[in-house]
Write an enzyme that holds these catalytic residues in place. Structure first.
Site, PDB file in Angstrom:
ATOM      1  N   SER A 117      -4.526  -0.432   3.299  1.00  0.00           N
ATOM      2  CA  SER A 117      -3.578  -1.310   3.979  1.00  0.00           C
ATOM      3  C   SER A 117      -2.195  -0.695   4.007  1.00  0.00           C
ATOM      4  CB  SER A 117      -3.519  -2.652   3.255  1.00  0.00           C
ATOM      5  OG  SER A 117      -2.915  -2.446   1.989  1.00  0.00           O
ATOM      6  N   LYS A 118      -1.470  -1.082   5.048  1.00  0.00           N
ATOM      7  CA  LYS A 118      -0.104  -0.598   5.231  1.00  0.00           C
ATOM      8  C   LYS A 118       0.770  -0.892   4.026  1.00  0.00           C
ATOM      9  CE  LYS A 118       0.878  -0.581  10.100  1.00  0.00           C
ATOM     10  NZ  LYS A 118       1.021  -1.529  11.144  1.00  0.00           N
ATOM     11  N   ARG A 119       0.488  -2.008   3.365  1.00  0.00           N
ATOM     12  CA  ARG A 119       1.340  -2.391   2.256  1.00  0.00           C
ATOM     13  C   ARG A 119       1.259  -1.374   1.118  1.00  0.00           C
ATOM     14  NH1 ARG A 119      -0.751  -7.119   0.622  1.00  0.00           N
ATOM     15  NH2 ARG A 119      -1.637  -7.405   2.679  1.00  0.00           N
ATOM     16  N   GLN A 123      -0.093   1.897   1.525  1.00  0.00           N
ATOM     17  CA  GLN A 123      -0.199   3.296   1.933  1.00  0.00           C
ATOM     18  C   GLN A 123       0.240   3.421   3.390  1.00  0.00           C
ATOM     19  OE1 GLN A 123      -0.775   5.754  -0.364  1.00  0.00           O
ATOM     20  NE2 GLN A 123      -2.807   4.955  -0.747  1.00  0.00           N
TER      21      GLN A 123
END
Ligand code: GLU
Length: 490
Positions: A257-259, A261
């Site tokens: 997930s963007k959060r 990585q």
């Protein structure tokens, strides 16, 4: 084999997407086939301006240019190949034609259910702890009613009629035999009320007409595959092979997930990762060569890659591994190439570097020390900017260089180096002459070389004294030593 990468232009290219593209590219290369790029933009609400261009640029940077389909030509988006158009929004008539064929053959039916009815139905199913799926209300409408509604132009979608009694099995190239019970499969919407197809219909039509032999795509599509196979069957076509690649996971095994990585491939490009390193890294996410080898160029991957060695389980996105590979790849770059790439970057900071005929020698000194090219200009600063003399740095307790000893050391350095001609100004002769003189003067190597290196670079850490002196040249070396020596006397 003809393989394809079929991104939706909804944003940046996801690293998982880049890995899918890589696998498809490798199989095409390996089999001397073709790698196609198709744009799946039937979800118009989610399409993002400029996304196609970004994706193509990122693929190009990674070395994965398509052979056919959508590509960049002279800086603009173009389409090449005889099976186009390769952008789904330009193929709407085709999808409509096949949807109608399915309707006429009784394999699909129009559905007039309103969004409100569908929501209500779903809520009811959830309350009863049933898996949400269409209840086939419209599949049972009397023929006359259907005709009337169609004639009136009532809003409707077209749904696939899935035979509930069937068991669907197929052999996935990665997962082996997979089976699904017909009654668990939803009557998929094929054509939406706005006339746009869903992914399910569009990609089946395209993969057939574009003669795709092997579909490599993310695991999230695995459970939809029976519907796709059914569509191939109902349309009288032979399906391609399928390979569903495993998910990418964060270190805690949750979906990448963007959060946690960076998920856009472009971010790795901007951060200064080499395409070679990112490609090598992505290949090893899910695939293993079955040997100890860890470093693979795109060419080596083309030879070694096989879908049989792709695992089913999710693959952990381990940034430490990426950084390690990056260091390996920087060092694997031939010196001339490393120097070329670095020279450009260094000239942005120090314009004179652009015309530095000895840049390669300087680059050689740090080739082993950098992980990212962008660290280079910093490390090379002392070549282009005279260092400040720092007495605390020149003296060094560990090397037994005391302040009292410094005047003598500098005298010895200047005297010895002055006598070495420009022609002899090499690492070997500097080493020979300086070490011989150290012996005569009863100085240790460190006592002579530490102040030399420190005066030339102004840094506590840098490449070795001889190498630096050679890269700086005789004139600059002596100039810097004089400056240091003069400040001792102040
Ligand atoms: N457009 C789909 C996606 O981006 C493509 C899946 C496929 O490769 O078939 O997920």
């Amino acid at each position: 084999m003809r393989t394809r990468f079929a991104p939706s232009p909804t944003g940046f290219l996801h690293v998982g997407g880049l890995r899918t593209a890589l696998f498809a590219y490798l199989i095409a290369r390996q089999t001397k086939g073709r790698f196609l790029l198709r744009i799946e933009d039937t979800d118009q609400g989610r399409s993002v301006e400029g996304a196609v261009e970004h994706m193509l640029r990122t693929l190009h940077w990674a070395g994965l240019d398509p052979d056919e389909g959508v590509m960049m030509r002279k800086g603009i988006i173009a389409q090449e190949g005889t099976k186009g158009p390769y952008i789904q929004s330009e193929r709407l008539e085709l999808y409509r034609k096949y949807a109608e064929q399915l309707l006429n053959d009784g394999h699909a039916y129009p559905c007039f259910c309103t969004p409100e009815r569908l929501t209500q139905m779903r809520e009811g199913q959830m309350a009863r702890k049933q898996a949400p799926m269409y209840d086939r209300h419209c599949a049972h409408l009397p023929k006359k009613e259907v005709e009337e509604q169609l004639a009136r132009g009532d809003a409707h979608v077209i749904r696939l009629l899935v035979p509930h009694e069937r068991v669907f099995t197929y052999t996935d190239e990665i997962r082996g035999e997979v089976a699904f019970q017909g009654h668990t499969i939803d009557d998929q919407v094929l054509l939406k009320s706005d006339g746009f197809p869903t992914y399910h219909l569009a990609h089946v039509v395209d993969d057939h007409l574009m003669e795709i032999d092997l579909v490599i795509r993310g695991e999230e599509w695995l459970s939809s595959t029976p519907k796709h196979l059914l569509l191939f069957e109902r349309l009288g076509w032979t399906p391609p092979k399928y390979a569903h690649v495993p998910l990418l996971l964060n270190a805690d095994r949750t979906k990448l997930s963007k959060r946690q990585q960076d998920t856009a491939a472009e971010e790795y490009m901007t951060k200064g990762y080499l395409p070679e390193a990112l490609i090598n890294f992505l290949a090893l996410l899910g695939w293993n060569p079955g040997t100890e080898q860890e470093l693979f160029s795109l060419k080596e991957l083309t030879e070694a890659f096989s879908l049989e060695r792709v695992q089913k389980a999710g693959a952990i996105f381990d940034l430490a591994k990426l950084d390690w590979l990056q260091g390996q790849w920087i060092r694997r770059l031939p010196l001339a190439e490393f120097a070329d790439r670095l020279q450009e970057l260094t000239a942005e900071r120090f314009p004179e570097a652009a015309h530095d005929a000895h840049f390669k020698d300087k680059a050689a000194l740090i080739h082993e020390r950098v992980t990212f090219l962008k660290e280079g200009p910093d490390m090379l600063t002392f070549f282009y900017v005279d260092p400040k003399v720092d007495l605390d740095l020149l003296a060094n307790g560990k090397q037994r260089v005391t302040r009292e000893l410094l005047p003598k050391i500098f005298k010895v350095l200047v005297e010895t180096l002055e006598k070495i001609s420009e022609d002899e100004w090499t690492v070997d002769s500097l080493k020979e002459k300086l070490l011989a003189r150290a012996k005569v003067e009863e100085l240790t190597q460190g006592q002579l070389l530490w102040p030399l290196r420190a005066a030339l670079t102004g840094l506590p850490y840098s490449p070795g004294a001889f190498e630096v002196a050679v890269a700086l040249g005789k004139e600059t070396t002596l100039l810097r030593l004089e400056v240091a020596r003069t400040s001792l006397q102040k």
